[in-house]
Design a protein around this motif. Sequence first.
Motif, short mmCIF file in Angstrom:
data_model
loop_
_atom_site.label_atom_id
_atom_site.label_comp_id
_atom_site.label_asym_id
_atom_site.label_seq_id
_atom_site.Cartn_x
_atom_site.Cartn_y
_atom_site.Cartn_z
N ASP A 142 -35.37 1.52 -4.97
CA ASP A 142 -36.00 0.19 -4.97
C ASP A 142 -35.70 -0.57 -3.68
N ALA A 143 -34.46 -0.43 -3.18
CA ALA A 143 -34.11 -1.10 -1.93
C ALA A 143 -34.93 -0.55 -0.77
N LEU A 144 -35.15 0.76 -0.74
CA LEU A 144 -35.95 1.34 0.33
C LEU A 144 -37.41 0.89 0.25
N ASP A 145 -37.93 0.76 -0.96
CA ASP A 145 -39.30 0.25 -1.10
C ASP A 145 -39.42 -1.18 -0.56
N LEU A 146 -38.43 -2.00 -0.87
CA LEU A 146 -38.45 -3.37 -0.35
C LEU A 146 -38.27 -3.40 1.16
N LEU A 147 -37.45 -2.48 1.69
CA LEU A 147 -37.30 -2.40 3.14
C LEU A 147 -38.62 -2.00 3.81
#
Length: 335
Positions: free
Chosen positions: A190-195
Motif C-alpha cells: 500500500d505504501a508503494l502504491d501511494l508513493l
Amino acid sequence: MQLQGASVGPTILGVDVISVATLLAGVCAFMVLVAIYAVTTVRDPMTKRVRALNDRREQLKAGITASTAKRRAKLVKQNLTTDRIRNFLQSLKVLQDSQVKAAQIKLMQAGIRSKEYAVAVIFARMVLPVVFGGMMLYLVYGTDMFSDWSPLKAYGLVACSFIGAYKAPDLYLNNKITKRSDAIRKGLPDALDLLVICAEAGLTVDAAFNRVARELGRAYPELGDEFTLTAIELGFLSERRQAFENLAMRVKLDALKGVVTTMVQTEKYGTPLASALRVLSAEFRNERMMRAEEKAARLPAIMTIPLILFILPTLFVVILGPAACSISDAFSHGV
C-alpha cells in the motif's frame, strides 16, 4: 416398601446432566459478556500518542517549556546510569565497539530509538547468567529440591538456565524485530502504491515519503514512523543515499532493501521512479497473495488437532448425549 422421593434428573456416570448443562450455560453466558465488553471497550493505540503530540504542540505554541525539565532530568539520569554501566564494562575489558554497534542496530530494528540501551543489553548478557544460572546452580546442587533427578538431568537443567539467561536479551529483541518486520511487510504494498501516486503527481521524494507516512500512520504505525524519519533525513542529510541506507538498516526486511536499492538507483541514474515502484508493488502484492495461499493450504493440517481434541468430543456429546440419557433412564426404571 420404598419411599418415593423427589424425581432425579438424567445422569451419566453418576453426574447430573441438568446441573452440568446449567453450569456450562452459565460459563458460556459469562464468556459472551466478556467478549462483548472486549469489543465495546477496544481502544485505538494511536489515540494516546496523538493526544500527547497535540498537547506538546499547544505547549510549544504558548511558549511553555517548563514541562521539558522533568524529561531533561530523566534523560540526564538515564545517561548517568548508562555511563556507569559503560565504565564498569570497560573496567572489565568486555565492552567492544563491534558489540555495541551490533546491539544498536538490533535496537533500531526493534523500534527502540535510544542507542544508550545497547550498553544495557550487553550488561544484561553478562549479569543474567550469573543471577539466574547461579540461582539454579544453588537450587540443584545446594538444596534437596532436585535430589531425585539423575546427574545428567540436573546438569542439563543448570546448563539450560545459563544458556537461556545469556540468550534472553537477544531472544527478546529478535521477537520484537520479527513482529515489527511483519507489521511493516503488511503495509509495504500500500505504501508503494501511494508513493507511485505521489511521484506521478509531481511531489518530490521527501514530500512523497512524508505524505505516505501521514496517510498510513494510523493503519501501519511502524511503517509510518520509518517513513517519517526517512523524510526528515532526506531533508537535512547531505547525501540522500545515506537516508535510504539508514532506512534499510533500521528495518530487517529484504523487501524494503529492494525498495531502497530502487530508490538509490533512480536517484543516481535518473530512471522513472513511478514505473519502478509500480513493478515492485505488483511483486509484493503477488508475494503477499502467495503467502496467504500457503497459509490457507496449511490450514487443514493445523486444524486437525483442535478438531480431534475440541470439536469432535463436543459433537459426540451433542449427538449421543440425549440417546445416552434415554438409555440410562430406561435401565434405571427397568431395574
